[in-house]
Design a protein around this motif. Structure first.
Motif, PDB file in Angstrom:
ATOM      1  N   HIS A  17       0.845  -1.207   0.000  1.00 58.22           N
ATOM      2  CA  HIS A  17       0.000   0.000   0.000  1.00 58.22           C
ATOM      3  C   HIS A  17       0.875   1.250   0.000  1.00 58.22           C
ATOM      4  N   LEU A  18       1.908   1.216   0.821  1.00 58.41           N
ATOM      5  CA  LEU A  18       2.826   2.348   0.917  1.00 58.41           C
ATOM      6  C   LEU A  18       3.583   2.540  -0.398  1.00 58.41           C
ATOM      7  N   ALA A  19       4.023   1.446  -1.010  1.00 58.58           N
ATOM      8  CA  ALA A  19       4.789   1.531  -2.263  1.00 58.58           C
ATOM      9  C   ALA A  19       3.966   2.171  -3.383  1.00 58.58           C
ATOM     10  N   ILE A  20       2.702   1.771  -3.533  1.00 55.21           N
ATOM     11  CA  ILE A  20       1.916   2.380  -4.614  1.00 55.21           C
ATOM     12  C   ILE A  20       1.547   3.824  -4.287  1.00 55.21           C
ATOM     13  N   SER A  21       1.431   4.136  -3.019  1.00 57.01           N
ATOM     14  CA  SER A  21       1.165   5.526  -2.631  1.00 57.01           C
ATOM     15  C   SER A  21       2.347   6.417  -2.992  1.00 57.01           C
ATOM     16  N   LYS A  22       3.542   5.957  -2.671  1.00 58.62           N
ATOM     17  CA  LYS A  22       4.750   6.734  -2.995  1.00 58.62           C
ATOM     18  C   LYS A  22       4.929   6.859  -4.505  1.00 58.62           C
ATOM     19  N   GLU A  23       4.694   5.771  -5.225  1.00 58.39           N
ATOM     20  CA  GLU A  23       4.845   5.778  -6.679  1.00 58.39           C
ATOM     21  C   GLU A  23       3.797   6.699  -7.320  1.00 58.39           C
ATOM     22  N   GLY A  24       2.569   6.647  -6.812  1.00 56.81           N
ATOM     23  CA  GLY A  24       1.512   7.516  -7.320  1.00 56.81           C
ATOM     24  C   GLY A  24       1.832   8.983  -7.097  1.00 56.81           C
ATOM     25  N   LYS A  25       2.336   9.292  -5.903  1.00 56.03           N
ATOM     26  CA  LYS A  25       2.710  10.677  -5.586  1.00 56.03           C
ATOM     27  C   LYS A  25       3.767  11.173  -6.559  1.00 56.03           C
ATOM     28  N   LYS A  26       4.785  10.343  -6.780  1.00 58.99           N
ATOM     29  CA  LYS A  26       5.911  10.727  -7.619  1.00 58.99           C
ATOM     30  C   LYS A  26       5.495  10.858  -9.095  1.00 58.99           C
ATOM     31  N   ARG A  27       4.853   9.844  -9.641  1.00 59.01           N
ATOM     32  CA  ARG A  27       4.539   9.818 -11.077  1.00 59.01           C
ATOM     33  C   ARG A  27       3.456  10.808 -11.495  1.00 59.01           C
ATOM     34  N   LEU A 100      -6.425   5.154  -6.939  1.00 60.97           N
ATOM     35  CA  LEU A 100      -5.338   4.184  -7.037  1.00 60.97           C
ATOM     36  C   LEU A 100      -5.853   2.791  -6.694  1.00 60.97           C
ATOM     37  N   MET A 101      -5.430   1.805  -7.494  1.00 58.04           N
ATOM     38  CA  MET A 101      -5.823   0.421  -7.195  1.00 58.04           C
ATOM     39  C   MET A 101      -4.778  -0.548  -7.715  1.00 58.04           C
ATOM     40  N   GLY A 102      -4.787  -1.745  -7.154  1.00 57.57           N
ATOM     41  CA  GLY A 102      -3.933  -2.816  -7.654  1.00 57.57           C
ATOM     42  C   GLY A 102      -4.597  -3.471  -8.856  1.00 57.57           C
ATOM     43  N   ASN A 123      -9.543  10.025 -12.459  1.00 56.50           N
ATOM     44  CA  ASN A 123      -8.526   9.258 -13.174  1.00 56.50           C
ATOM     45  C   ASN A 123      -8.296   7.966 -12.406  1.00 56.50           C
ATOM     46  N   ILE A 124      -8.199   6.864 -13.119  1.00 50.93           N
ATOM     47  CA  ILE A 124      -7.958   5.583 -12.460  1.00 50.93           C
ATOM     48  C   ILE A 124      -6.525   5.160 -12.754  1.00 50.93           C
ATOM     49  N   ILE A 125      -5.787   4.932 -11.689  1.00 55.99           N
ATOM     50  CA  ILE A 125      -4.393   4.522 -11.800  1.00 55.99           C
ATOM     51  C   ILE A 125      -4.301   3.089 -11.288  1.00 55.99           C
ATOM     52  N   VAL A 126      -3.923   2.181 -12.167  1.00 52.41           N
ATOM     53  CA  VAL A 126      -3.840   0.768 -11.824  1.00 52.41           C
ATOM     54  C   VAL A 126      -2.374   0.361 -11.716  1.00 52.41           C
ATOM     55  N   PHE A 127      -2.007  -0.182 -10.575  1.00 52.90           N
ATOM     56  CA  PHE A 127      -0.635  -0.612 -10.334  1.00 52.90           C
ATOM     57  C   PHE A 127      -0.539  -2.118 -10.538  1.00 52.90           C
ATOM     58  N   ASP A 128       0.419  -2.506 -11.368  1.00 52.58           N
ATOM     59  CA  ASP A 128       0.648  -3.912 -11.648  1.00 52.58           C
ATOM     60  C   ASP A 128       0.881  -4.662 -10.336  1.00 52.58           C
ATOM     61  N   ARG A 129       0.329  -5.860 -10.262  1.00 55.14           N
ATOM     62  CA  ARG A 129       0.556  -6.738  -9.112  1.00 55.14           C
ATOM     63  C   ARG A 129       0.987  -8.086  -9.624  1.00 55.14           C
ATOM     64  N   THR A 149      -9.297   7.429 -19.234  1.00 56.13           N
ATOM     65  CA  THR A 149      -9.129   7.866 -17.847  1.00 56.13           C
ATOM     66  C   THR A 149      -8.420   6.808 -17.013  1.00 56.13           C
ATOM     67  N   LEU A 150      -7.824   5.814 -17.669  1.00 57.40           N
ATOM     68  CA  LEU A 150      -7.146   4.742 -16.955  1.00 57.40           C
ATOM     69  C   LEU A 150      -5.682   4.685 -17.379  1.00 57.40           C
ATOM     70  N   THR A 151      -4.805   4.602 -16.390  1.00 56.25           N
ATOM     71  CA  THR A 151      -3.374   4.450 -16.644  1.00 56.25           C
ATOM     72  C   THR A 151      -2.898   3.199 -15.928  1.00 56.25           C
ATOM     73  N   PHE A 152      -2.220   2.313 -16.657  1.00 55.11           N
ATOM     74  CA  PHE A 152      -1.658   1.096 -16.069  1.00 55.11           C
ATOM     75  C   PHE A 152      -0.184   1.363 -15.777  1.00 55.11           C
ATOM     76  N   VAL A 153       0.215   1.185 -14.532  1.00 57.70           N
ATOM     77  CA  VAL A 153       1.570   1.509 -14.090  1.00 57.70           C
ATOM     78  C   VAL A 153       2.350   0.228 -13.798  1.00 57.70           C
ATOM     79  N   GLU A 154       3.459   0.078 -14.501  1.00 59.83           N
ATOM     80  CA  GLU A 154       4.375  -1.013 -14.191  1.00 59.83           C
ATOM     81  C   GLU A 154       5.499  -0.425 -13.351  1.00 59.83           C
ATOM     82  N   PHE A 155       5.824  -1.066 -12.268  1.00 61.75           N
ATOM     83  CA  PHE A 155       6.903  -0.587 -11.395  1.00 61.75           C
ATOM     84  C   PHE A 155       7.449  -1.757 -10.606  1.00 61.75           C
TER      85      PHE A 155
END
Length: 168
Positions: A17-27, A100-102, A123-129, A149-155
């Protein structure tokens, strides 16, 4: 103001949860991220963990990351539906919401209450899991919203889940 919303039962909160929060803030240059805790995810079994413990555990995981706020809105908005939370927050016309969602949540997003309205209002930000990328990219919602309105984030993913932690 750009804010992120990470909703869920946080049963328990973890470093993913913390990792996607930090990544979302940054990106996405988010000024604040709200961890919106729910008593019960409508698509999952009821959590036995009291809200007070979830809040305490979230704050412990967040540590010194003051851009993250832990909130429980259900008593205020009288609902556990994401669209009701978004409508409540959208009363402030000066905010842009990034939900933000997984990737696991994207697979069933079309089953969420008024999911199409959610995607119109934020905006929907989807983090790869780990283990979910293929199915999430084949999902009804991804096909409908991809690049709108959807962005898929690989990190660099954190391979952890609340379900796994509850089994320990």
């Amino acid at each position: 103001m750009k804010i992120g919303i990470l909703g869920g039962s946080f049963d328990p909160a973890h470093k993913g949860h913390l990792a996607i929060s930090k990544e979302g803030k940054k990106r996405f240059k988010l000024e604040k991220i709200i961890w919106a805790i729910t008593k019960k995810n409508p698509l999952k079994a009821e959590s036995k963990t009291p809200i007070s413990k979830k809040i305490k555990d979230c704050k412990k995981i967040i540590g010194l990351n003051s851009f993250i706020k832990v909130k429980f809105y259900e008593n205020i908005i009288k609902s556990n539906k994401t669209i009701d939370l978004i409508n409540y927050l959208k009363k402030n016309k000066n905010i842009e919401i990034f939900f933000l969602m997984g990737a696991d949540n994207l697979i069933n997003f079309h089953k969420w209450h008024k999911s199409e309205l959610i995607s119109q209002k934020c905006n929907i930000i989807v983090f790869d899991r780990h283990g979910y990328k293929k199915n999430s990219l084949k999902s009804k919602t991804f096909k409908r919203l991809n690049n709108k309105t959807l962005t898929f984030v690989e990190f660099n993913k954190v391979n952890i889940s609340s379900s796994q932690l509850r089994k320990i």
